[in-house]
Design an enzyme around this catalytic site. Structure first.
Site, PDB file in Angstrom:
ATOM      1  N   ASP A 185     -13.931 -47.840  20.392  1.00 20.63           N
ATOM      2  CA  ASP A 185     -14.239 -48.988  19.534  1.00 20.63           C
ATOM      3  C   ASP A 185     -14.079 -50.415  20.095  1.00 20.63           C
ATOM      4  O   ASP A 185     -14.419 -51.407  19.617  1.00 20.63           O
ATOM      5  CB  ASP A 185     -12.927 -48.855  18.569  1.00 20.63           C
ATOM      6  CG  ASP A 185     -13.288 -48.278  17.120  1.00 20.63           C
ATOM      7  OD1 ASP A 185     -14.563 -47.968  16.747  1.00 20.63           O
ATOM      8  OD2 ASP A 185     -12.247 -47.805  16.448  1.00 20.63           O
TER       9      ASP A 185
ATOM     10  N   GLN B  81      -9.057 -44.936  12.690  1.00 20.35           N
ATOM     11  CA  GLN B  81      -9.710 -45.263  11.564  1.00 20.35           C
ATOM     12  C   GLN B  81      -8.596 -46.625  11.000  1.00 20.35           C
ATOM     13  O   GLN B  81      -7.435 -46.123  10.554  1.00 20.35           O
ATOM     14  CB  GLN B  81      -9.978 -44.343  10.521  1.00 20.35           C
ATOM     15  CG  GLN B  81     -10.839 -44.892   9.539  1.00 20.35           C
ATOM     16  CD  GLN B  81     -12.232 -44.986  10.109  1.00 20.35           C
ATOM     17  OE1 GLN B  81     -12.791 -44.302  10.857  1.00 20.35           O
ATOM     18  NE2 GLN B  81     -13.115 -46.022   9.348  1.00 20.35           N
TER      19      GLN B  81
ATOM     20  N   LYS C  49     -18.617 -39.868  11.075  1.00 19.43           N
ATOM     21  CA  LYS C  49     -18.753 -39.834  12.414  1.00 19.43           C
ATOM     22  C   LYS C  49     -18.490 -38.330  13.199  1.00 19.43           C
ATOM     23  O   LYS C  49     -19.254 -37.952  14.192  1.00 19.43           O
ATOM     24  CB  LYS C  49     -17.206 -40.575  12.976  1.00 19.43           C
ATOM     25  CG  LYS C  49     -17.150 -42.095  12.859  1.00 19.43           C
ATOM     26  CD  LYS C  49     -16.153 -43.022  12.803  1.00 19.43           C
ATOM     27  CE  LYS C  49     -16.316 -44.288  12.271  1.00 19.43           C
ATOM     28  NZ  LYS C  49     -15.107 -45.380  12.494  1.00 19.43           N
TER      29      LYS C  49
END
Ligand code: NAD
Length: 287
Positions: free
Chosen positions: A120, A97, A53
């Site tokens: 997200d 995460q 990322k």
């Protein structure tokens, strides 16, 4: 022979477009979009995802802010960090995460991220907008990437039958919601769908999305010759190969179009994270 839906190529094209947009912003003296990534602990798979990322952000000229916290960190500390990032004007996207260690309630973390920085697309506010078919929703990156692939390859959705295998919050459920909004007739199947029913349900699909993580689940008895298959699954075989949910060697010659694994849905996920971060940036700048 099926059309191979080349996610790697499409993702690269999207990243090139995003890079050009970010360059324009910088040229006009605007700040670069910023993404904050929180990682708790040092799970090797998570570390690789996070590194990818950061690399993707750097490639398109976005700023990334990494926060690696000890495995033993308290929920309170993570919440405090999120609260700071929510008000940090350099940051347009925040993601944590997953999975998280057991002392941290994953839902509390997801709920704490400001919905307008929720790149997200996991916050209930965004999930609600998605279910309402509201285009303002920030949508989970993997299903969003699947929809981009359908669009890019001119695969029609209106009036088509779609079957999604898997009902997780990060793939199956948002995928079904997106296909519904794209005017498909959608069936969602999952681990309680009787195994003997699954092939017949899947054979009905014009668009089949497999998101189980069960390598080789999809065999020729699940498919029809007009079918488009998006294979989201990622599994590692005993000899270290990455494979999807589809038994590619036997299925690919029999369907209309299919995504490979690797090189299909995976690269699109990161491209959509960049896209969501840019969307969030633009909305913030327009305020
Ligand atoms: P998950 O474990 O949360 O969900 C799996 C889903 O599959 C569940 O809803 C379960 O009910 C269903 N399922 C399992 N076995 C089944 C069976 N035999 N028949 C029918 N349904 C079954 O996983 P997830 O997070 O949704 O991810 C699914 C897969 O996609 C995993 O392999 C994951 O690694 C992969 N993934 C890939 C990307 C990407 O970018 N390509 C992103 C996210 C997840």
């Amino acid at each position: 022979m099926a059309i191979i839906i080349d996610g790697a190529k499409l993702a690269q094209e999207i990243r090139t477009e995003i890079k050009a947009e970010v360059e324009e912003l910088i040229k006009s003296n605007r700040r670069a979009p910023g993404l904050a990534v929180i990682q708790v602990g040092d799970d090797p798979a998570s570390t690789i995802y996070v590194r990818n990322k950061f690399k993707a952000c750097a490639e398109v000229g976005m700023e990334s802010f990494g926060f690696t916290l000890e495995d033993s960190v308290s929920e309170q500390e993570v919440l405090r960090l999120i609260s700071d990032l929510n008000t940090d004007s350099r940051i347009d996207g925040i993601l944590c995460q997953l999975p998280l260690p057991t002392q941290i309630d994953q839902n509390k973390i997801i709920f704490a991220i400001a919905p307008d920085k929720d790149v997200d697309g996991f916050h209930p506010y965004n999930v609600g907008l998605l279910l309402m078919g509201n285009p303002e929703a920030l949508v989970a990156c993997t299903p969003l990437g699947c929809m981009e692939m359908l669009k890019a390859y001119g695969i029609p959705t209106r009036g088509k039958r779609a079957v999604v295998i898997g009902r997780s919050n990060i793939v199956g459920r948002p995928m079904a919601a997106l296909l519904l909004s794209a005017d498909c007739t959608v069936t969602t199947t999952h681990s309680h769908t009787p195994a003997e029913d699954l092939p017949g349900i899947c054979r009905e699909a014009d668009i089949l999305v497999a998101a189980t993580g069960k390598a080789g689940l999809i065999t020729p008895d699940f498919i029809n010759s007009d079918q488009v298959i998006l294979d989201v699954g990622i599994s590692r075989t005993a000899d270290g190969k990455i494979v999807g949910d589809v038994d590619f060697a036997t299925v690919e010659p029999l369907v209309k179009a299919i995504t490979p694994v690797p090189g299909g849905v995976g690269p699109m996920t990161i491209a959509m994270l960049l896209k969501n971060t840019l969307t969030s940036y633009r909305r913030r700048m327009a305020d």
